[in-house]
Design an enzyme around this catalytic site. Structure first.
Site, PDB file in Angstrom:
ATOM      1  N   ASP A 154       1.337  -7.235   2.710  1.00 23.19           N
ATOM      2  CA  ASP A 154       0.627  -6.039   3.188  1.00 23.19           C
ATOM      3  C   ASP A 154      -0.896  -6.164   3.111  1.00 23.19           C
ATOM      4  O   ASP A 154      -1.617  -5.284   3.586  1.00 23.19           O
ATOM      5  CB  ASP A 154       1.025  -4.811   2.344  1.00 23.19           C
ATOM      6  CG  ASP A 154       2.404  -4.283   2.706  1.00 23.19           C
ATOM      7  OD1 ASP A 154       2.923  -4.651   3.786  1.00 23.19           O
ATOM      8  OD2 ASP A 154       2.953  -3.495   1.917  1.00 23.19           O
TER       9      ASP A 154
ATOM     10  N   LYS B 197      -1.443   3.279   2.322  1.00 19.86           N
ATOM     11  CA  LYS B 197      -0.805   3.348   3.648  1.00 19.86           C
ATOM     12  C   LYS B 197       0.532   4.056   3.541  1.00 19.86           C
ATOM     13  O   LYS B 197       1.150   4.105   2.468  1.00 19.86           O
ATOM     14  CB  LYS B 197      -0.602   1.953   4.239  1.00 19.86           C
ATOM     15  CG  LYS B 197       0.350   1.019   3.459  1.00 19.86           C
ATOM     16  CD  LYS B 197       1.831   1.173   3.764  1.00 19.86           C
ATOM     17  CE  LYS B 197       2.690   0.275   2.887  1.00 19.86           C
ATOM     18  NZ  LYS B 197       4.063   0.653   2.720  1.00 19.86           N
TER      19      LYS B 197
END
Ligand code: ATP
Length: 291
Positions: A137, A11
């Protein structure tokens, strides 16, 4: 199902704002996360003998309990008293300790894969609840796409998908500890907060220039003085035609958004030639959710 091969995608943060610090040391954040097509390969094989066996292609990464992929498997074995064992083969391509959530994404892939492989029938939300115990995350890495992350990063809202563009990712050969960056941030006043709401407006309007103009990461103020090469890489990307360039997460990785792939390739060449980074990838945003 005896074996599965999964892609654990990295990401980037299009926006990263820190709102405050909790007593337990975690930070309240407001971030726009975006999946990119740069990934680790995660192979999971079921075996009859009990135990978790983990092979990683990078010798400096832990292959036991210290590895997030291992921890994810161990968590499911324990909770569901699963029979037999698994062999996990991890081939890392995502730069390590880079602000790209590589470890979190590996853990997410293991949770997702083992849920299918062992027929656990956990919903995405149920997987995410377990994921956050491994790292803030991980729930996002299970979900993927263009997402607003709040709380400590685990309160997720799906946003309109990021318009297609080329993403250039450059990881300079310096290490930064996420913990050290946040600690240094605590010691100073944040002078400028990014306009996350305006960036979200840009996503709704599918306006890449507006999105790019609203990109911001409060952690740059801490990491760039430690690693000035970050600023130099940003400048190379912008000079080559990036609509904008910024550090991802706590760094030191820099990404640039480009409308033109050739310009991204040119920037990659210049970053190599100047010796700013060896790990440089031309890729794109990836908006598909997991199926
Ligand atoms: P984030 O963007 O979430 O801060 P990151 O990109 O900074 O993540 P990772 O690459 O996920 O950081 O790894 C940080 C540390 O975690 C490494 O130094 C490594 O020792 C440890 N680690 C544990 N499991 C893994 C894994 N599967 N892949 C990479 N690192 C791992």
């Amino acid at each position: 199902m005896k074996q599965m091969e999964l892609k654990a995608l990295a990401k980037i943060n299009l926006c990263l704002d820190v709102l405050g610090r909790r007593e337990n040391g975690y930070h309240d954040v407001r971030m726009v996360m975006q999946t990119v097509f740069l990934y680790d390969n995660v192979k999971i094989e079921r075996k009859d003998e009990p135990g978790i066996e983990l092979k990683v292609n990078l010798s400096y990464l832990p292959s036991g309990e210290g590895n997030l992929a291992y921890k994810a498997a161990a968590m499911l074995f324990e909770e569901f008293a699963l029979p037999g064992g698994v062999r996990i083969t991890l081939h890392k391509h995502i730069p390590v300790a880079a602000g790209l959530a590589g470890g979190s994404s590996d853990a997410a892939a293991v949770l997702f894969g083992m849920n299918r492989m062992f027929g656990l029938r956990l919903s995405e939300g149920e997987l995410m609840k377990r994921g956050v115990l491994l790292g803030a995350d991980v729930p996002y890495c299970i979900m993927r796409g263009t997402v607003l992350a709040e709380g400590i990063g685990e309160e997720l809202s799906i946003l309109p998908a990021m318009p297609k563009c080329t993403v250039l990712i450059a990881k300079p050969p310096v290490s930064v500890s996420t913990k050290a960056v946040y600690e240094a941030l605590d010691a100073k006043e944040i002078t400028e907060h990014p306009d996350v709401d305006r960036l979200i407006e840009g996503l709704k309007e599918q306006n890449l220039k507006k999105i790019a103009a609203c990109m911001g990461n409060v952690l740059e103020e801490v990491t760039i003085p430690m690693c000035p090469v970050i600023e130099e890489i940003k400048q190379v990307m912008k000079d080559a035609g990036a609509v904008n360039a910024m550090m991802s997460g706590s760094g030191p990785t820099v990404f640039g958004l480009f409308e033109n792939k050739d310009e991204a390739r040119k920037a990659r060449q210049m970053i190599w030639e100047k010796g700013f980074a060896k790990q440089v990838y031309v890729t794109n945003v990836h908006n598909a959710r997991r199926r």
